[in-house]
Design a protein around this motif. Structure first.
Motif, PDB file in Angstrom:
ATOM      1  N   UNK A  70       0.824  -1.214   0.000  1.00  0.00           N
ATOM      2  CA  UNK A  70       0.000   0.000   0.000  1.00  0.00           C
ATOM      3  C   UNK A  70       0.858   1.264   0.000  1.00  0.00           C
ATOM      4  N   UNK A  71       2.024   1.212   0.610  1.00  0.00           N
ATOM      5  CA  UNK A  71       2.976   2.328   0.665  1.00  0.00           C
ATOM      6  C   UNK A  71       2.290   3.645   1.034  1.00  0.00           C
ATOM      7  N   UNK A  72       1.542   3.614   2.118  1.00  0.00           N
ATOM      8  CA  UNK A  72       0.866   4.812   2.634  1.00  0.00           C
ATOM      9  C   UNK A  72      -0.021   5.486   1.590  1.00  0.00           C
ATOM     10  N   UNK A  73      -0.722   4.674   0.811  1.00  0.00           N
ATOM     11  CA  UNK A  73      -1.660   5.192  -0.182  1.00  0.00           C
ATOM     12  C   UNK A  73      -1.085   5.407  -1.563  1.00  0.00           C
ATOM     13  N   UNK A  74       0.237   5.300  -1.716  1.00  0.00           N
ATOM     14  CA  UNK A  74       0.845   5.479  -3.042  1.00  0.00           C
ATOM     15  C   UNK A  74       0.689   4.236  -3.904  1.00  0.00           C
ATOM     16  N   UNK A  75       0.562   3.078  -3.278  1.00  0.00           N
ATOM     17  CA  UNK A  75       0.357   1.838  -4.006  1.00  0.00           C
ATOM     18  C   UNK A  75       1.627   1.264  -4.598  1.00  0.00           C
ATOM     19  N   UNK A  76       1.462   0.219  -5.377  1.00  0.00           N
ATOM     20  CA  UNK A  76       2.572  -0.490  -6.004  1.00  0.00           C
ATOM     21  C   UNK A  76       2.270  -0.703  -7.475  1.00  0.00           C
ATOM     22  N   UNK A  77       3.272  -0.482  -8.309  1.00  0.00           N
ATOM     23  CA  UNK A  77       3.123  -0.689  -9.749  1.00  0.00           C
ATOM     24  C   UNK A  77       3.160  -2.182 -10.049  1.00  0.00           C
ATOM     25  N   UNK A  78       2.187  -2.632 -10.819  1.00  0.00           N
ATOM     26  CA  UNK A  78       2.060  -4.042 -11.179  1.00  0.00           C
ATOM     27  C   UNK A  78       2.244  -4.166 -12.683  1.00  0.00           C
ATOM     28  N   UNK A  79       3.103  -5.101 -13.087  1.00  0.00           N
ATOM     29  CA  UNK A  79       3.304  -5.378 -14.507  1.00  0.00           C
ATOM     30  C   UNK A  79       2.501  -6.621 -14.861  1.00  0.00           C
ATOM     31  N   UNK A  80       1.682  -6.518 -15.884  1.00  0.00           N
ATOM     32  CA  UNK A  80       0.842  -7.632 -16.312  1.00  0.00           C
ATOM     33  C   UNK A  80       1.330  -8.090 -17.678  1.00  0.00           C
ATOM     34  N   UNK A  81       1.851  -9.304 -17.730  1.00  0.00           N
ATOM     35  CA  UNK A  81       2.342  -9.871 -18.981  1.00  0.00           C
ATOM     36  C   UNK A  81       1.224 -10.692 -19.594  1.00  0.00           C
ATOM     37  N   UNK A  82       0.842 -10.411 -20.830  1.00  0.00           N
ATOM     38  CA  UNK A  82      -0.328 -11.055 -21.425  1.00  0.00           C
ATOM     39  C   UNK A  82      -0.123 -12.549 -21.649  1.00  0.00           C
ATOM     40  N   UNK A  83      -1.224 -13.206 -21.980  1.00  0.00           N
ATOM     41  CA  UNK A  83      -1.179 -14.641 -22.233  1.00  0.00           C
ATOM     42  C   UNK A  83      -0.301 -14.966 -23.438  1.00  0.00           C
ATOM     43  N   UNK A  84       0.155 -16.204 -23.504  1.00  0.00           N
ATOM     44  CA  UNK A  84       1.032 -16.666 -24.579  1.00  0.00           C
ATOM     45  C   UNK A  84       0.166 -17.180 -25.726  1.00  0.00           C
TER      46      UNK A  84
END
Length: 190
Positions: free
Chosen positions: A111-125
């Protein structure tokens, strides 16, 4: 808004559900003991973790480790070895207790005090899908600010709640969020 995928892999696409990839990543961040429970060292490490305090032992008992204190002492001293069924119970109890112990820490980090976390989404193969049937699906990033439901569902090993919490987050990708129900990988750090 797109509907859920009903016949995934029909034309050769490969991937896993997004919430499964998130659970695998959270498991990696939890830092489980690497030595398998079948090795003496791994067994002792898990037993010491589960019996280091009364609170840990109570959590292990509620997670399914229902042997007597005498049996636990015999396992720790090496006088007896647990059966295959008990090894599975020890592993399950260890993972359950570990998840609950690190959940609060992971939640604060993600959560980082409301700043959040960057998530990388790799698409299906789609390498095995014929050209006319391939979709244009690209690598995406998303900043998730509220991890509470995701981490709570993961800690409680509630698959349906984890799936619902993950879908609630990926709808922020817009009208194409259904393309990311199945992925090859989801990456983030804490």
């Amino acid at each position: 808004m797109p509907d859920r995928t009903h016949e995934f892999g029909k034309y050769g696409a490969r991937g896993v559900k997004g919430y499964e990839a998130v659970a695998h990543r959270l498991d990696a961040l939890a830092g489980y003991i690497a030595t398998p429970v079948t090795a003496r060292r791994g067994l002792l490490a898990r037993l010491h973790y589960l019996t280091r305090s009364e609170h840990a032992l109570a959590a292990a008992r509620s997670a399914g480790l229902t042997v007597t204190d005498r049996t636990l002492k015999a396992w720790l001293d090496g006088r007896r070895s647990p059966s295959k069924k008990n090894l599975e119970r020890i592993e399950t109890a260890y993972r359950t207790v570990r998840r609950h112990n690190v959940a609060r820490y992971l939640l604060a980090r993600l959560n980082r005090e409301g700043r959040g976390t960057r998530v990388e989404i790799h698409p299906l193969n789609q390498s095995q899908v014929s050209r006319p049937r391939q979709r244009v699906v690209e690598f995406r990033t998303l900043n998730i600010r509220h991890w509470d439901r995701i981490v709570e569902a993961w800690a409680n090993d509630n698959i349906q709640a984890l799936d619902d919490a993950w879908v609630d987050q990926i709808v922020d990708l817009g009208s194409q969020w259904g393309q990311y129900e199945y992925v090859t990988n989801v990456g983030f750090a804490a």
